[in-house]
Design a protein around this motif. Structure first.
Motif, short mmCIF file in Angstrom:
data_model
loop_
_atom_site.label_atom_id
_atom_site.label_comp_id
_atom_site.label_asym_id
_atom_site.label_seq_id
_atom_site.Cartn_x
_atom_site.Cartn_y
_atom_site.Cartn_z
N PHE A 11 0.84 -1.19 0.00
CA PHE A 11 0.00 0.00 0.00
C PHE A 11 0.88 1.25 0.00
O PHE A 11 1.84 1.34 0.76
CB PHE A 11 -0.93 0.01 1.22
CG PHE A 11 -2.14 -0.87 1.06
CD1 PHE A 11 -3.36 -0.34 0.72
CD2 PHE A 11 -2.03 -2.25 1.24
CE1 PHE A 11 -4.47 -1.16 0.56
CE2 PHE A 11 -3.13 -3.08 1.09
CZ PHE A 11 -4.36 -2.53 0.74
N ARG A 12 0.53 2.19 -0.85
CA ARG A 12 1.29 3.43 -0.96
C ARG A 12 0.42 4.60 -0.53
O ARG A 12 -0.73 4.72 -0.95
CB ARG A 12 1.75 3.66 -2.41
CG ARG A 12 2.73 2.59 -2.90
CD ARG A 12 4.10 2.76 -2.24
NE ARG A 12 5.07 1.79 -2.73
CZ ARG A 12 5.35 0.63 -2.14
NH1 ARG A 12 4.68 0.30 -1.04
NH2 ARG A 12 6.23 -0.19 -2.65
N TYR A 13 1.00 5.47 0.30
CA TYR A 13 0.25 6.61 0.83
C TYR A 13 0.27 7.78 -0.13
O TYR A 13 1.26 8.04 -0.81
CB TYR A 13 0.81 7.02 2.20
CG TYR A 13 0.25 6.19 3.33
CD1 TYR A 13 -0.96 6.53 3.94
CD2 TYR A 13 0.90 5.03 3.75
CE1 TYR A 13 -1.50 5.75 4.95
CE2 TYR A 13 0.37 4.24 4.76
CZ TYR A 13 -0.83 4.62 5.35
OH TYR A 13 -1.37 3.84 6.35
N ARG A 14 -0.86 8.47 -0.17
CA ARG A 14 -1.01 9.69 -0.97
C ARG A 14 -1.73 10.74 -0.13
O ARG A 14 -2.56 10.41 0.73
CB ARG A 14 -1.86 9.41 -2.22
CG ARG A 14 -1.30 8.39 -3.19
CD ARG A 14 -0.33 9.05 -4.15
NE ARG A 14 -0.94 10.15 -4.88
CZ ARG A 14 -1.60 10.02 -6.04
NH1 ARG A 14 -1.75 8.81 -6.58
NH2 ARG A 14 -2.10 11.07 -6.66
N THR A 15 -1.44 12.00 -0.39
CA THR A 15 -2.23 13.11 0.14
C THR A 15 -2.82 13.83 -1.05
O THR A 15 -2.09 14.31 -1.92
CB THR A 15 -1.36 14.08 0.97
OG1 THR A 15 -0.78 13.37 2.07
CG2 THR A 15 -2.22 15.22 1.51
N ILE A 16 -4.14 13.88 -1.09
CA ILE A 16 -4.84 14.43 -2.25
C ILE A 16 -5.63 15.66 -1.84
O ILE A 16 -6.35 15.64 -0.83
CB ILE A 16 -5.77 13.37 -2.87
CG1 ILE A 16 -4.90 12.23 -3.44
CG2 ILE A 16 -6.67 13.96 -3.95
CD1 ILE A 16 -5.69 11.07 -3.99
N ASP A 17 -5.49 16.72 -2.63
CA ASP A 17 -6.21 17.96 -2.38
C ASP A 17 -7.62 17.85 -2.95
O ASP A 17 -7.80 17.68 -4.16
CB ASP A 17 -5.48 19.14 -3.03
CG ASP A 17 -6.08 20.48 -2.66
OD1 ASP A 17 -7.27 20.70 -2.95
OD2 ASP A 17 -5.36 21.32 -2.09
N ALA A 18 -8.61 17.90 -2.07
CA ALA A 18 -10.02 17.83 -2.48
C ALA A 18 -10.64 19.21 -2.26
O ALA A 18 -11.18 19.50 -1.19
CB ALA A 18 -10.75 16.77 -1.67
N ARG A 59 -7.06 18.60 2.37
CA ARG A 59 -6.12 17.51 2.09
C ARG A 59 -6.61 16.22 2.74
O ARG A 59 -6.84 16.18 3.94
CB ARG A 59 -4.73 17.87 2.61
CG ARG A 59 -4.07 19.02 1.85
CD ARG A 59 -2.80 19.47 2.54
NE ARG A 59 -3.10 19.93 3.91
CZ ARG A 59 -2.16 20.29 4.78
NH1 ARG A 59 -0.89 20.25 4.46
NH2 ARG A 59 -2.52 20.70 5.99
N ILE A 60 -6.76 15.20 1.89
CA ILE A 60 -7.25 13.91 2.35
C ILE A 60 -6.12 12.88 2.27
O ILE A 60 -5.50 12.70 1.22
CB ILE A 60 -8.44 13.43 1.49
CG1 ILE A 60 -9.60 14.44 1.57
CG2 ILE A 60 -8.89 12.05 1.92
CD1 ILE A 60 -10.20 14.61 2.95
N ASN A 61 -5.89 12.22 3.40
CA ASN A 61 -4.89 11.17 3.47
C ASN A 61 -5.50 9.84 3.03
O ASN A 61 -6.61 9.49 3.45
CB ASN A 61 -4.39 11.04 4.92
CG ASN A 61 -3.43 9.89 5.11
OD1 ASN A 61 -2.37 9.86 4.50
ND2 ASN A 61 -3.80 8.94 5.95
N CYS A 62 -4.77 9.12 2.19
CA CYS A 62 -5.27 7.81 1.76
C CYS A 62 -4.09 6.90 1.44
O CYS A 62 -2.96 7.34 1.28
CB CYS A 62 -6.20 7.93 0.56
SG CYS A 62 -5.41 8.49 -0.96
N ALA A 63 -4.39 5.61 1.35
CA ALA A 63 -3.41 4.62 0.93
C ALA A 63 -4.06 3.75 -0.14
O ALA A 63 -5.25 3.46 -0.08
CB ALA A 63 -2.95 3.77 2.10
N VAL A 64 -3.26 3.33 -1.12
CA VAL A 64 -3.76 2.58 -2.27
C VAL A 64 -2.94 1.32 -2.43
O VAL A 64 -1.70 1.36 -2.37
CB VAL A 64 -3.68 3.42 -3.56
CG1 VAL A 64 -4.34 2.68 -4.72
CG2 VAL A 64 -4.32 4.79 -3.37
#
Length: 242
Positions: free
Chosen positions: A9-16, A20-25
């Motif tokens: 799983f790789r973490y991303r921070t996405i601007d919504a 900023r929303i923290n997620c892992a994919v």
């Protein structure tokens, strides 16, 4: 983090839209978004997400106000929280996806499926009944039961929204049912499981919900991870999510 996800799983921070929303994919296959409840973070899925990652591209995200996502002073309607997650999935390249939510995350997932039916292929809600149904059937047994002040304030705003703006949005949608396939899971020993006819409640809000009780209390992904993953794999594994 004390309960890390696997290295796949790789973490991303996405601007919504400025939040900023923290997620892992992780994983490979049709996209599946997993949303946590109160007072958890995405890590409540740490025993379920790896099981699903063999068949799905799994996205686990922190809702706004929780975990490592931003904690704005206001803006905790489920509509805004759902839009955050829609923008996250779009940023990851997923225009259509399945979504599962536990507890508060189930409320966000429900609103996401209502507001963006073109995006949500299938929905699973875990140990929750619809917000409007809960307030319409409230009695004296019904009530609201971090060291970070921002997290405390954000969670209070989340619950405040449920008793105000969320009910206004739900009133506008009264009589409108979800048309996407809907899975309902709940703990047979939980407050939800012992106080509601859970499937009957969801039949007022979804066209043809299916589901079952699992032998646990409220925290299905942690108390019954194998059974939760198996039920979700069977439900989401069909052509509806591809």
């Amino acid at each position: 983090m004390s309960v890390p996800l696997p290295s796949g799983f790789r973490y991303r921070t996405i601007d919504a839209d400025g939040v900023r929303i923290n997620c892992a994919v992780g994983g490979d296959g049709p996209p599946l978004l997993l949303l946590h409840g109160y007072p958890q973070t995405h890590l409540i899925w740490h025993r379920v997400a790896p099981e699903l990652a063999s068949e799905f591209t799994v996205v686990v995200a922190d809702l706004r106000g929780y975990g490592d996502s931003d904690k704005p002073d206001t803006g905790y309607s489920k509509r805004l929280m759902a839009r955050d997650q829609l923008l996250v999935m779009r940023a990851l390249g997923f225009e259509r996806f399945a979504v599962a939510g536990h507890d508060r995350g189930g409320r966000v997932a429900h609103r996401l499926a209502l507001d963006s039916p073109e995006a949500v292929t299938a929905l699973a809600v875990l140990d929750i009944v619809p917000t409007r149904f809960a307030f319409e059937h409230a009695d004296k047994a019904f009530g609201l039961g971090f060291s970070d002040p921002a997290a405390i304030r954000a969670s209070c705003e989340d619950y405040r929204a449920a008793a105000s703006i969320d009910l206004e949005h739900d009133a506008v949608d009264a009589g409108r049912k979800l048309t996407c396939p809907t899975l309902v899971l709940w703990g047979e020993h939980s407050f939800v499981g012992t106080n509601y006819d859970v499937l009957a409640a969801w039949r007022e809000y979804a066209a043809e919900p299916v589901g079952e009780a699992l032998p646990c209390d409220h925290y299905l992904p942690e108390e019954q991870p194998g059974s939760t993953a198996s039920a979700m794999r069977r439900f989401f594994g069909g052509p509806i999510s591809r």
